[in-house]
Design a protein around this motif. Sequence first.
Motif, PDB file in Angstrom:
ATOM      1  N   PRO A 202      14.438  -3.864 -11.357  1.00  0.00           N
ATOM      2  CA  PRO A 202      13.694  -3.280 -10.412  1.00  0.00           C
ATOM      3  C   PRO A 202      14.057  -2.005  -9.519  1.00  0.00           C
ATOM      4  O   PRO A 202      14.091  -1.361  -9.608  1.00  0.00           O
ATOM      5  CB  PRO A 202      12.877  -4.278  -9.313  1.00  0.00           C
TER       6      PRO A 202
ATOM      7  N   GLU B 283       9.101  -7.195  -2.460  1.00  0.00           N
ATOM      8  CA  GLU B 283       7.695  -7.256  -2.909  1.00  0.00           C
ATOM      9  C   GLU B 283       7.814  -6.903  -4.269  1.00  0.00           C
ATOM     10  O   GLU B 283       6.992  -7.159  -5.173  1.00  0.00           O
ATOM     11  CB  GLU B 283       8.020  -5.412  -3.241  1.00  0.00           C
ATOM     12  N   THR B 284       9.249  -7.047  -4.995  1.00  0.00           N
ATOM     13  CA  THR B 284       9.223  -7.917  -6.427  1.00  0.00           C
ATOM     14  C   THR B 284       8.901  -9.558  -6.824  1.00  0.00           C
ATOM     15  O   THR B 284       9.852 -10.111  -5.742  1.00  0.00           O
ATOM     16  CB  THR B 284       9.700  -6.869  -6.511  1.00  0.00           C
ATOM     17  N   PRO B 285       8.739  -9.781  -7.229  1.00  0.00           N
ATOM     18  CA  PRO B 285       8.655 -11.408  -7.876  1.00  0.00           C
ATOM     19  C   PRO B 285      10.009 -11.503  -8.747  1.00  0.00           C
ATOM     20  O   PRO B 285      10.797 -10.619  -8.814  1.00  0.00           O
ATOM     21  CB  PRO B 285       7.671 -11.808  -8.969  1.00  0.00           C
TER      22      PRO B 285
ATOM     23  N   PRO C  45       6.418  -3.278  -9.327  1.00  0.00           N
ATOM     24  CA  PRO C  45       5.161  -3.397  -8.231  1.00  0.00           C
ATOM     25  C   PRO C  45       4.301  -2.149  -7.451  1.00  0.00           C
ATOM     26  O   PRO C  45       5.468  -1.081  -7.080  1.00  0.00           O
ATOM     27  CB  PRO C  45       5.392  -4.680  -7.134  1.00  0.00           C
ATOM     28  N   GLU C  46       3.173  -1.850  -7.781  1.00  0.00           N
ATOM     29  CA  GLU C  46       2.338  -0.662  -7.762  1.00  0.00           C
ATOM     30  C   GLU C  46       2.838  -0.732  -5.145  1.00  0.00           C
ATOM     31  O   GLU C  46       3.592  -0.147  -5.207  1.00  0.00           O
ATOM     32  CB  GLU C  46       1.014  -0.454  -8.013  1.00  0.00           C
ATOM     33  N   LYS C  47       2.761  -1.332  -5.279  1.00  0.00           N
ATOM     34  CA  LYS C  47       2.912  -1.328  -3.602  1.00  0.00           C
ATOM     35  C   LYS C  47       4.186  -1.346  -3.488  1.00  0.00           C
ATOM     36  O   LYS C  47       4.441  -0.821  -2.302  1.00  0.00           O
ATOM     37  CB  LYS C  47       2.535  -3.475  -3.058  1.00  0.00           C
ATOM     38  N   LEU C  48       5.463  -1.870  -4.140  1.00  0.00           N
ATOM     39  CA  LEU C  48       6.963  -1.148  -3.881  1.00  0.00           C
ATOM     40  C   LEU C  48       6.881   0.202  -4.256  1.00  0.00           C
ATOM     41  O   LEU C  48       7.395   0.439  -3.163  1.00  0.00           O
ATOM     42  CB  LEU C  48       7.750  -1.731  -4.923  1.00  0.00           C
TER      43      LEU C  48
ATOM     44  N   ARG D 141       6.210  -3.534 -15.150  1.00  0.00           N
ATOM     45  CA  ARG D 141       6.841  -4.478 -14.350  1.00  0.00           C
ATOM     46  C   ARG D 141       6.563  -4.679 -12.760  1.00  0.00           C
ATOM     47  O   ARG D 141       6.288  -4.626 -12.033  1.00  0.00           O
ATOM     48  CB  ARG D 141       7.452  -5.472 -14.745  1.00  0.00           C
TER      49      ARG D 141
ATOM     50  N   GLU E 153      -2.857   2.239 -14.922  1.00  0.00           N
ATOM     51  CA  GLU E 153      -2.493   1.643 -13.690  1.00  0.00           C
ATOM     52  C   GLU E 153      -0.719   1.859 -13.242  1.00  0.00           C
ATOM     53  O   GLU E 153      -0.319   2.222 -12.987  1.00  0.00           O
ATOM     54  CB  GLU E 153      -2.123   0.056 -14.525  1.00  0.00           C
TER      55      GLU E 153
ATOM     56  N   LYS F 113       1.013   3.845 -10.788  1.00  0.00           N
ATOM     57  CA  LYS F 113       2.809   4.026 -10.647  1.00  0.00           C
ATOM     58  C   LYS F 113       3.242   6.146 -10.733  1.00  0.00           C
ATOM     59  O   LYS F 113       4.301   6.160 -10.046  1.00  0.00           O
ATOM     60  CB  LYS F 113       2.985   3.976 -11.471  1.00  0.00           C
TER      61      LYS F 113
END
Length: 425
Positions: free
Chosen positions: A30, A19-21, A82-85, A80, A321, A325
């Motif tokens: 992260p 999920e993280t770049p 990710p909300e999806k994480l 940084r 945003e 989170k």
Amino acid sequence: MPFSDILSTPYICKVVEEETPKFRNRVFTPIVTLQTFISQVLSQDHSCRDAVARVLADRIAQDKKPCSGDTSPYCRARMRLPEKLIMRLLRETGRNLHNQSEEGWKWKGRSVKLVDGTTISMPDTPENQDAFPQVPSQKEGLGFPIVRLVAIISLSCGSVLDYAFGPYQGKETGEHALLRQIVDSLVTGDILLGDRYYCSYFLIAMLQQKGVDVVFQLHARRKPDFRRGIRLGPRDHLVYWSKPARPEWMDETTYNTMPDTLAIREIKAGGKVISSTLLDPKKVTKKELADLYVKRWLIEVDLRSIKDTLQMDVLRCKTPEMIRKEIGVHLLAYNLIRTVIAQSASLFGILPREISFKGTVQTLEAFRDKIFLMAKKKLPGLYRVLLKAVAEYRVGNRPGRSEPRAVKRRPKAYPRLTVPRRQAV
């Protein structure tokens, strides 16, 4: 360590990788950022400064190079993240804990899920006001942005299975609309338990199409008449509701798939009329149905635990945003605490709902430094002591408890602020 069974290091690394770049190997990776974020919402202080100070203390205890006490790197790392994480970890931890519930925690062998909504306040910034406007009746600049949140929570173990949120008012921002966004969290064989607000023809029909039964209090607009229908017992009958006109939010195609009638069982118990799709009085008696509806109140207690004990009632972040989170991390932290409660309940043969949520939070906070500093070989014994301490904090059995919604202690006699603070200075 208390959360390692459900959030193991390999599992977190796998999810972060997916999920993280790519990221640089700095202090606030992260994983460290997520860990610090969870620590922040679990602490009484709730500030970024306190969270960073904990990281600094932990690094020194591990003989690592001390990090700066400046909160800027941590705040940028949170942005940084990710909300999806966060959403994925929240949903998977809640679902895994629910699926691992013991048979004795279920209701007649079936999975019962609770649904309800609440509102949350946040800092009054232009960005938050644009995304989550304040109540229209308040003067501009005097109110606070408000978010409406709907959650589905497991009755057996108390974990949050899914949630949706949006502005307090506006098109498709009501609790029904938010529930439709997360209805896929319900599966065939589930029972959904909610208050009278959810007693809607089309919502029940949609759930029946998924194989989900419901137990709701009868909506105030529906007037029961126990002289009609098929009598199943005293104040217990089977009736058929007719399909109403198509609502604005539903398209014509979906409307045509809805059944023309719904078979609904209505009972009256404890001064309330309860409607359900559990139609067979031999499989589910009137008393069992009434007793099940009483358990609906547990979601009110769960939301109060999240908002009061974890202090999610008033959020801190200043952009939409980060607000999203912050809500997700609060609910993730709540699920992790519910995991400890479930482990304690399983070990000592009690129900998770009998254990105090706040008592568990206090115990975890008291044991935190001891767990961190203890030798690895002694950790299992310490953890068993922790779980035993958690099991001793029981919730009292208070059936039918009713108290006035009032407080005795008076607030400080400060004058009310009637203009934005920057104008009052």
